[in-house]
Design an enzyme around this catalytic site. Sequence first.
Site, short mmCIF file in Angstrom:
data_model
loop_
_atom_site.label_atom_id
_atom_site.label_comp_id
_atom_site.label_asym_id
_atom_site.label_seq_id
_atom_site.Cartn_x
_atom_site.Cartn_y
_atom_site.Cartn_z
N HIS A 286 5.14 6.19 11.63
CA HIS A 286 4.56 6.02 10.29
C HIS A 286 3.57 7.17 10.08
O HIS A 286 2.36 6.97 10.04
CB HIS A 286 3.86 4.66 10.23
CG HIS A 286 3.57 4.15 8.85
ND1 HIS A 286 3.75 4.92 7.71
CD2 HIS A 286 3.12 2.95 8.43
CE1 HIS A 286 3.41 4.19 6.66
NE2 HIS A 286 3.03 3.00 7.06
N ARG B 291 0.80 -1.22 0.00
CA ARG B 291 0.00 0.00 0.00
C ARG B 291 0.84 1.28 0.00
O ARG B 291 0.61 2.19 -0.80
CB ARG B 291 -0.92 0.04 1.24
CG ARG B 291 -2.19 -0.72 1.09
CD ARG B 291 -2.60 -1.30 2.41
NE ARG B 291 -1.66 -2.36 2.77
CZ ARG B 291 -1.79 -3.63 2.40
NH1 ARG B 291 -2.84 -4.01 1.72
NH2 ARG B 291 -0.89 -4.54 2.71
N THR B 292 1.81 1.34 0.92
CA THR B 292 2.54 2.60 1.06
C THR B 292 3.32 2.89 -0.21
O THR B 292 3.25 3.99 -0.77
CB THR B 292 3.46 2.55 2.30
OG1 THR B 292 2.68 2.13 3.41
CG2 THR B 292 4.07 3.90 2.59
N ARG C 109 11.37 3.89 3.49
CA ARG C 109 10.99 2.93 4.54
C ARG C 109 12.20 2.06 4.83
O ARG C 109 12.83 1.54 3.90
CB ARG C 109 9.83 2.05 4.09
CG ARG C 109 9.61 0.88 5.04
CD ARG C 109 8.38 0.09 4.72
NE ARG C 109 7.18 0.83 5.03
CZ ARG C 109 5.95 0.33 4.95
NH1 ARG C 109 5.77 -0.91 4.54
NH2 ARG C 109 4.90 1.05 5.25
N LYS D 176 25.84 -4.52 -1.75
CA LYS D 176 27.31 -4.62 -1.86
C LYS D 176 27.99 -4.06 -0.62
O LYS D 176 29.21 -4.07 -0.52
CB LYS D 176 27.81 -3.83 -3.08
CG LYS D 176 27.32 -4.33 -4.41
CD LYS D 176 27.93 -3.44 -5.51
CE LYS D 176 27.41 -3.79 -6.88
NZ LYS D 176 27.82 -2.81 -7.89
C1 NCD Z 1 1.85 -0.92 8.24
C2 NCD Z 1 3.36 -0.75 8.39
O1 NCD Z 1 4.12 -1.03 7.46
O2 NCD Z 1 3.73 -0.31 9.47
N1 NCD Z 1 1.45 -1.17 6.91
C3 NCD Z 1 1.15 -0.11 6.10
O3 NCD Z 1 1.97 0.75 5.86
N2 NCD Z 1 -0.09 -0.05 5.61
C4 NCD Z 1 1.26 -1.91 9.18
C5 NCD Z 1 1.80 -3.33 9.18
O4 NCD Z 1 2.66 -3.69 8.40
O5 NCD Z 1 1.29 -4.09 10.02
#
Ligand code: NCD
Length: 301
Positions: free
Chosen positions: A127, A50-51, A99, A78
């Site tokens: 987040h 999703r993100t 991320r 590397k």
């Molecule tokens: C979340 C995350 O990556 O923290 N997912 C997301 O971004 N929708 C929640 C999760 O992974 O449980």
Amino acid sequence: MDLISIRDLTKEDVEAYFKKTAEMEKNLASGKKPVSNIVVANLFFEPSTRTSLSFQTAAKRLGADSVVYNASTGSTQKGETLKDTIRIIDGYADLIVIRHPLEGSARLAADVAVHPVINAGDGGNQHPTQTLIDLYTILKCKGKIDGLAVQLVGDLKHARAMRSLLYGLAMFGADVTLVAPKGLEMEKSVIDEVRERFGAKVSERSSLDLKSCDVLYVCRVQKERFSDPYEAEKVQKEFSLHEEDLKDVKKDLIILHPLPKIDEIPESVDRSPHAKYFEQAKYGVPVRMAILYSIIKEAQK
Ligand code: NCD
């Protein structure tokens, strides 16, 4: 210009994002693309559906381009340091979305980069863009956040989405109840912080009681952050919402989840009118359009 933690934002900032998101929903409908000649770099060192895809979709729908760093074939494999990788990408793109499993990694990237950095999740820490989506969804479904009874249920120790969200809910005056399996409770300092900062009403329970709940927010057991994966699997199996839990709930209770969901919500609940998590995921695009747009415009000043 960076967005690293929900703490970087005031209530007014968040409200401005809501306003911009509503505008972006209109742009999505009309196909208007307010941005040109911008490249957004996406660096994901942890799995994401999703993100990562909603950031790329948001960039495209705005009229910007995305480039994607592939962590499994990139030069960090590397042995290149994150700092050097960021320096290089900062020379290619106008904005960096990152991320990474290390807490503090997004802040480090922001310190190194000249261009704005957006935190798409740093370990179990923060987040912030997920929180903006969550708050926007609550506002769309319930018309307000202030005074709502919200229960955060799941692995509150490791879930960055929950940490960020608790802060956001406290900022907007919701009454929050935390429900976690034993050993996976929210860190005390995080609760103390929102109590002190916002005078937030936060209580803790060991089991669900949904009778007076307005928003039930569930997250999965964050298996990747356990030192013992068997322990995580054991908790995951025991921890699930059941249809009976929803028997005596308010008619307009909404159920949210940042997704992915594993065993904690049975598939039958997906069909219930309470389940809003797919709608919530959809708001990822206009909310992230609003974030990208606002940060791009700020950087151009
Ligand atoms: C979340 C995350 O990556 O923290 N997912 C997301 O971004 N929708 C929640 C999760 O992974 O449980």
